[in-house]
Every structure is written in C-alpha cells, then in structure tokens.
Design a protein around this motif. Structure first.
Motif, PDB file in Angstrom:
ATOM      1  N   GLY A   1     -62.905 -20.433  37.557  1.00 38.25           N
ATOM      2  CA  GLY A   1     -64.251 -20.866  37.186  1.00 38.25           C
ATOM      3  C   GLY A   1     -65.155 -19.727  36.758  1.00 38.25           C
ATOM      4  N   ALA A   2     -64.879 -18.510  37.246  1.00 35.14           N
ATOM      5  CA  ALA A   2     -65.692 -17.345  36.899  1.00 35.14           C
ATOM      6  C   ALA A   2     -65.560 -16.965  35.434  1.00 35.14           C
TER       7      ALA A   2
ATOM      8  N   ASN B   1     -71.641 -22.060  26.954  1.00 34.54           N
ATOM      9  CA  ASN B   1     -71.248 -23.162  26.074  1.00 34.54           C
ATOM     10  C   ASN B   1     -69.820 -23.638  26.320  1.00 34.54           C
ATOM     11  N   CYS B   2     -69.197 -23.099  27.369  1.00 32.82           N
ATOM     12  CA  CYS B   2     -67.845 -23.539  27.723  1.00 32.82           C
ATOM     13  C   CYS B   2     -67.681 -23.544  29.241  1.00 32.82           C
ATOM     14  N   PRO B   3     -68.296 -24.506  29.918  1.00 28.15           N
ATOM     15  CA  PRO B   3     -68.119 -24.619  31.370  1.00 28.15           C
ATOM     16  C   PRO B   3     -66.702 -25.058  31.712  1.00 28.15           C
ATOM     17  N   ILE B   4     -66.318 -24.797  32.953  1.00 28.23           N
ATOM     18  CA  ILE B   4     -64.987 -25.159  33.448  1.00 28.23           C
ATOM     19  C   ILE B   4     -65.163 -26.018  34.689  1.00 28.23           C
ATOM     20  N   THR B   5     -64.574 -27.200  34.671  1.00 23.46           N
ATOM     21  CA  THR B   5     -64.624 -28.062  35.846  1.00 23.46           C
ATOM     22  C   THR B   5     -63.201 -28.376  36.294  1.00 23.46           C
TER      23      THR B   5
ATOM     24  N   GLN C   1     -71.299 -24.076  19.265  1.00 27.23           N
ATOM     25  CA  GLN C   1     -70.583 -25.306  19.614  1.00 27.23           C
ATOM     26  C   GLN C   1     -70.482 -25.444  21.128  1.00 27.23           C
ATOM     27  N   GLN C   2     -70.517 -26.663  21.619  1.00 29.90           N
ATOM     28  CA  GLN C   2     -70.386 -26.918  23.049  1.00 29.90           C
ATOM     29  C   GLN C   2     -68.964 -27.386  23.352  1.00 29.90           C
TER      30      GLN C   2
END
Length: 319
Positions: free
Chosen positions: A56-57, A62-66, A36-37
């Motif tokens: 952010g690290a 599938n789970c970026p942080i912005t 899942q994205q």
C-alpha cells in the motif's frame, strides 16, 4: 474512445507473490499519466497486514491501492476441483480473475494483470481499446502457438484454434458483458459438472467459454518471455510467464526491467537474495515440472473428457 473516469486494475495474489507484485505495481505506477485516475485492487484470500502495508505504501494520489479479501466459502464452489497450475501446485488465486465482474458491479470495464508482469507504458492506452460486444481482450499464448504438441492440446482439449488460444496474464475485461452473460455461473456449472483435467485451469476455461467473443490485442501488451511472439519496438507489458522468473534465473529476457523497478521497492534485498540462493535442487525441480507439464499436454486430449468432446455431446461451452 473516451477515457474512463477511473481505470480499475486488478491483481490476485497471496503472500508468496507479494514481493513480485510490489515490482509490478512500481512499474505500473511509474508509467501512469498524472492527469488520469487509476484504482489498483488486490484480490487475496490470505495476505498479511505487513505485506498489505508495504504494498500500500507504493500508492500515489492518482493511483490508490486497495485490498479485497475473498470470502473463505469461495473454495467450496469448486466441488473439490484438483487442477494445478502448470502441472505444479494448486492455488485458488488462479481463479480470482473469473469473479471480478460479479465482485465489482460498479465497473463496466477493467484490466487484470498477473503479478509477474512489468508495465512500461501507460496502462490507460490499453483501457482505451474498444471491446465492443467481446467479453475479453487478450494476447495469444506464445507457448501454445510454438509447438505441435501444445497446438494439439489447444485444438483437441480446449476446442480452439491454437493461434487464437489466449494467455490470461493480461486481460482487458468487459465486466458489464461478463455480468450480463452470467460468465461466472456458467464457468462454475462447467467446472462442477465435468472437472476437466487442464494444464492452465483459469486460462483454459477463459479460452473455451470466450472463444468467438475475444478481441486479440497486439502482442506488445503481453510479451511472454518464454516463446515470445514477435513485436516491433519495446513491449508495453512484459510477462515473465511459466518457469523463467528473473528472481530465480539471471538470464531471463527483459530481466533488467524487473530489477530497475525492484530497486524502487523495499523488497529488493530479499528478491536479490532469492536469486543468489536459487539452488540446483530448485532448478532441477523446475525442469521436472516442465517435463510433467509437457507430459500432461500430450496426454490430456486422449485420456480425459475435453471441452471439444463436451461440445460434440451437445454441451454449450461458448457464451
């Protein structure tokens, strides 16, 4: 319900809450489904570059942080509103969740989490819940349900059934419907016209405005550690609400889950130090704030203009 292509998860914090957000993020990410994205979006007004880098690290493929910085002019929209959180302090972060629908028109549905949460289950299971025409999905507030004085506040100040007064620490948001109903504009109109005196400003407005269009989620999706509602099995999300934080007090329910997740972040040493150094003065201050909170819960329905009174005078509060 068909799974969304991307599940957006929103948090709203400042630098003070960065260590706790790291722990929540770690637990969330550990519980994700690799197929899942997800997309984590952290709303902030002030958050140092160093904290953004550390948080952010934690991201995975599938789970970026912005990180999304809110414009300074947001505060001007509140017309000098001086409501405080838990009768404690003013922080603009409590209002961030009310503007998500407008800020992110690319999403039709999303999830909001407070930073003082631990996720033990794939959050995609919550995202599959069909809100229908409801504006939000949430769990009743166990603190409000638990005491005749708090129940009276929900009924007389906010104008809702106390058993259906929700906690805003975990929200399933029908972003499309919130935009269609112009929720944020309605909220700002009420706030600037009345400046209701409230114990939980964002939460009380959500309750007042969304009453009748709220889906009530199973308590396991927001197990509030103070005055918890009964659940069967393990909680899907633990919410260290009110004053009982595991980084302040050792004997907090489900503290072990917090420290397990904290161990996988580089904030662990400072969190352990905070717990070890939490002083008698700080403990006394928490007790004073709890007492003040109850005083305001008792007094506000009688001393100030309330949602219920505004409705009786012909004001439309509910959408």
């Amino acid at each position: 319900m068909k799974q969304a292509a991307v599940i957006p998860i929103f948090y709203g914090i400042n630098d003070q809450y960065a260590p706790y957000l790291a722990v929540s993020l770690q637990s969330l990410i550990k519980s994700t489904n690799p197929q899942q994205q997800y997309q984590v979006i952290v709303l902030y007004q002030k958050l140092t570059t160093a904290n953004q880098k550390r948080l952010g690290a934690l991201a995975i493929d599938n789970c970026p942080i912005t990180f999304y910085q809110l414009t300074p002019d947001l505060l001007t929209k509140f017309g000098g509103d001086d409501n405080t959180l838990r009768a404690d302090y003013f922080t603009l972060t409590i209002y961030y969740r009310l503007f998500i629908a407008d800020l992110f028109p690319e999403y039709d549905q999303g999830i909001y989490l407070d930073a003082d949460t631990i996720v033990t289950t794939d959050i995609a299971k919550l995202a599959q819940f069909d809100l229908g025409t409801n504006l939000i999905g949430a769990v009743p507030d166990a603190f409000i349900c638990s005491d005749p004085r708090t129940r009276r506040y929900a009924e007389l100040a906010v104008g809702v059934d106390p058993d259906h007064y929700i906690n805003s620490g975990v929200l399933l948001l029908n972003l499309k419907a919130l935009r269609q109903e112009k929720f944020s504009q309605h909220f700002l109109k009420l706030l600037n016209q009345y400046h209701f005196q409230l114990i939980a400003p964002d939460q009380d407005y959500l309750n007042g405005i969304c009453y009748g269009r709220t889906a009530y989620l199973a308590p396991k999706w927001n197990l509030q550690t103070e005055h918890a509602l009964p659940i069967s099995g393990q909680p899907a999300i633990v919410h260290y609400n009110l004053f009982g934080k595991p980084w302040c007090y050792a004997e907090v329910p489900y503290a072990d889950l917090f420290w397990q997740a904290a161990a996988d972040t580089d904030y662990q040493p400072e969190l352990q130090q905070q717990l070890a150094q939490y002083s008698a003065t700080q403990t006394a201050a928490d007790a004073e704030h709890k007492a003040l909170l109850m005083q305001r819960i008792i007094a506000f329905p009688d001393e100030t203009l309330t949602f219920k009174q505004a409705i009786a005078q012909g004001e439309q509060v509910q959408l």
